[in-house]
Design an enzyme around this catalytic site. Structure first.
Site, PDB file in Angstrom:
ATOM      1  N   GLU A  35       0.825  -1.211   0.000  1.00 42.32           N
ATOM      2  CA  GLU A  35       0.000   0.000   0.000  1.00 42.32           C
ATOM      3  C   GLU A  35       0.858   1.260   0.000  1.00 42.32           C
ATOM      4  O   GLU A  35       2.072   1.201   0.206  1.00 42.32           O
ATOM      5  CB  GLU A  35      -0.948  -0.017   1.206  1.00 42.32           C
ATOM      6  CG  GLU A  35      -0.219  -0.139   2.531  1.00 42.32           C
ATOM      7  CD  GLU A  35      -0.677   0.854   3.564  1.00 42.32           C
ATOM      8  OE1 GLU A  35      -0.902   2.025   3.206  1.00 42.32           O
ATOM      9  OE2 GLU A  35      -0.794   0.448   4.739  1.00 42.32           O
ATOM     10  N   LYS A  98      -5.818  10.578   0.841  1.00 38.66           N
ATOM     11  CA  LYS A  98      -5.791   9.241   1.432  1.00 38.66           C
ATOM     12  C   LYS A  98      -7.053   8.543   0.930  1.00 38.66           C
ATOM     13  O   LYS A  98      -8.161   8.935   1.295  1.00 38.66           O
ATOM     14  CB  LYS A  98      -5.781   9.385   2.959  1.00 38.66           C
ATOM     15  CG  LYS A  98      -5.864   8.108   3.750  1.00 38.66           C
ATOM     16  CD  LYS A  98      -5.746   8.420   5.245  1.00 38.66           C
ATOM     17  CE  LYS A  98      -6.182   7.243   6.083  1.00 38.66           C
ATOM     18  NZ  LYS A  98      -6.200   7.546   7.523  1.00 38.66           N
ATOM     19  N   VAL A 118      -5.354   0.299   3.334  1.00 43.22           N
ATOM     20  CA  VAL A 118      -5.525  -1.156   3.234  1.00 43.22           C
ATOM     21  C   VAL A 118      -6.780  -1.490   2.437  1.00 43.22           C
ATOM     22  O   VAL A 118      -6.754  -2.331   1.531  1.00 43.22           O
ATOM     23  CB  VAL A 118      -5.562  -1.796   4.646  1.00 43.22           C
ATOM     24  CG1 VAL A 118      -6.038  -3.246   4.578  1.00 43.22           C
ATOM     25  CG2 VAL A 118      -4.176  -1.716   5.302  1.00 43.22           C
ATOM     26  N   ASP A 158     -15.873   5.581  14.898  1.00 41.63           N
ATOM     27  CA  ASP A 158     -14.736   5.593  13.982  1.00 41.63           C
ATOM     28  C   ASP A 158     -14.150   4.179  13.894  1.00 41.63           C
ATOM     29  O   ASP A 158     -13.355   3.766  14.737  1.00 41.63           O
ATOM     30  CB  ASP A 158     -13.676   6.605  14.429  1.00 41.63           C
ATOM     31  CG  ASP A 158     -12.564   6.751  13.397  1.00 41.63           C
ATOM     32  OD1 ASP A 158     -12.529   5.967  12.425  1.00 41.63           O
ATOM     33  OD2 ASP A 158     -11.734   7.659  13.559  1.00 41.63           O
ATOM     34  N   SER A 160     -12.382   1.667  11.075  1.00 37.55           N
ATOM     35  CA  SER A 160     -11.734   1.726   9.758  1.00 37.55           C
ATOM     36  C   SER A 160     -12.448   0.867   8.719  1.00 37.55           C
ATOM     37  O   SER A 160     -12.888  -0.254   9.017  1.00 37.55           O
ATOM     38  CB  SER A 160     -10.284   1.253   9.881  1.00 37.55           C
ATOM     39  OG  SER A 160      -9.675   1.205   8.613  1.00 37.55           O
ATOM     40  N   ASP A 162     -11.001  -0.685   6.656  1.00 34.12           N
ATOM     41  CA  ASP A 162     -10.150  -1.884   6.493  1.00 34.12           C
ATOM     42  C   ASP A 162     -10.880  -3.144   6.977  1.00 34.12           C
ATOM     43  O   ASP A 162     -10.735  -4.231   6.396  1.00 34.12           O
ATOM     44  CB  ASP A 162      -8.854  -1.755   7.305  1.00 34.12           C
ATOM     45  CG  ASP A 162      -7.922  -0.664   6.796  1.00 34.12           C
ATOM     46  OD1 ASP A 162      -8.223  -0.046   5.761  1.00 34.12           O
ATOM     47  OD2 ASP A 162      -6.887  -0.439   7.460  1.00 34.12           O
ATOM     48  N   LYS A 179      -3.127  -1.808  14.536  1.00 38.41           N
ATOM     49  CA  LYS A 179      -2.276  -0.754  15.106  1.00 38.41           C
ATOM     50  C   LYS A 179      -2.572  -0.569  16.594  1.00 38.41           C
ATOM     51  O   LYS A 179      -3.717  -0.609  17.013  1.00 38.41           O
ATOM     52  CB  LYS A 179      -2.476   0.552  14.336  1.00 38.41           C
ATOM     53  CG  LYS A 179      -1.664   0.563  13.039  1.00 38.41           C
ATOM     54  CD  LYS A 179      -1.552   1.945  12.459  1.00 38.41           C
ATOM     55  CE  LYS A 179      -2.708   2.249  11.561  1.00 38.41           C
ATOM     56  NZ  LYS A 179      -2.652   1.632  10.244  1.00 38.41           N
TER      57      LYS A 179
END
Ligand code: PSU
Ligand code: MN
Length: 324
Positions: A35, A98, A118, A158, A160, A162, A179
């Site tokens: 990525e 992004k 991702v 919030d 992601s 992903d 993360k």
């Protein structure tokens, strides 16, 4: 919208494969997608360009073909040359978008450069027929997404994109764990709900991104890439639709001690909340602040884990190829 404009073309209409990637596909070689958000938003210059180049080199050393993904002028580039990597790594802050699943169309329509997260990289990899992808750490459920036990702030929700992508796109994503800035237990629960197997290689604990361990037991673990490859192959060929998350710990020499990582993460999160940072800006802000708090040690860990993930992803792609 004209009838022509309303026709569904699919992603293949805007896909540009580099010569190396096109040759790799034509020759049936194993490929690994990489990525670009970690280049443009995740790491400072020059660590970002070093990581991008070292990740590609690590994939090649493992016997696979690297395919770094980004968007430029309405096209999805799969495989970047060095000038493209340099453009992403040296771009002025704010000049590169992004792009994730929810912002992919806007980024393509806007033109110029955009980096893929991702989720967007998985979409591009699938369109190109690539089954293995390496990143640093996936996005997930942010702390406070579901509310905070001792505060009156509303849930931010919030989470992601992903995680949704892993639930709907059959690609193996190699990372060093979710993360550490995230609510990791909630992220694991979310992946379970969406039918995404989470496996770790070489240890019983789920890797903790900056630290070797997240302090949580991995849902599944396998001794080595070879045994993990059999599970990955099964997941990707069952037709379930979901991908699989393959976690490998940050190399020991660059890892942050668990306590150091935890303290830096908690301090950065408190500061982000006080400063009102949210949305897609939150993850880059936290990563940059943690780098300051740890005096660069988090950059060394992040760099080492990304390159290691690329190496393992290369080996995984080769092992999958041998299973065919
Ligand atoms: N791994 C890293 N650094 C990063 C990322 C991953 O080591 O910057 C990026 C990936 O592109 C991932 C994104 O998809 O962070 C998550 O952003 P968000 O939390 O806004 O979904
Ligand atoms: Mn988000």
């Amino acid at each position: 919208m004209t009838s022509r404009a309303s026709q569904l073309h699919g992603l293949s209409a805007v896909l540009d494969l580099s010569a190396e990637v096109a040759d790799g596909i034509a020759e049936g070689r194993p490929l690994v997608a990489l990525e670009s958000t970690l280049i443009s938003h995740g790491l400072p210059y020059p660590a970002n360009i070093e990581v991008a180049r070292a990740s590609e080199a690590a994939v090649r050393e493992s016997g696979a073909v690297p395919a770094t993904v980004a968007l430029r002028d309405g096209r999805v580039l799969v495989g970047l040359d060095d000038a493209a990597i340099e453009a992403l790594a040296t771009a002025l802050p704010g000049s590169v978008r992004k792009a994730a699943r929810p912002s992919l169309a806007v980024a393509l329509a806007a033109g110029g450069w955009a980096a893929t997260t991702v989720s967007a990289t998985m979409i591009a990899a699938r369109a190109a027929g690539i089954h293995v992808f390496a990143t640093g750490g996936i996005g997930g459920v942010h702390r406070g997404a579901l509310g905070r036990p001792d505060s009156t702030t509303a849930p931010t929700l919030d989470i992601s994109s992903d995680l949704e992508e892993l639930g709907r796109t059959p690609i193996a994503v190699v990372c060093a764990g979710p993360k550490a800035i995230l609510d990791v237990p909630a992220t694991l629960e979310y992946l379970e709900t969406r039918g995404v197997p989470v496996i770790s290689i070489g240890q019983e604990d789920l890797p903790g991104f900056y630290a070797r361990s997240s302090g949580i037991r991995s849902p599944h673990s396998f001794a080595d890439v070879g045994t993990a490859a059999a599970v990955v192959a099964r997941q990707l060929t069952l037709g379930l639709g979901a991908g699989i998350l393959v976690c490998v710990p940050v190399p020991a020499a660059a890892a942050l001690p668990e306590g150091v990582a935890r303290d830096a993460v908690e301090r950065a999160i408190a500061e982000a909340e006080a400063a009102g940072v949210d949305g897609p800006a939150l993850t880059p802000w936290l990563l940059a602040r943690i780098a300051e708090i740890t005096d660069g040690a988090s950059i060394r860990a992040n760099t080492a884990l990304i390159v290691n993930d690329a190496r393992i992803a290369g080996r995984l792609a080769v092992a999958l190829d041998h299973l065919d």
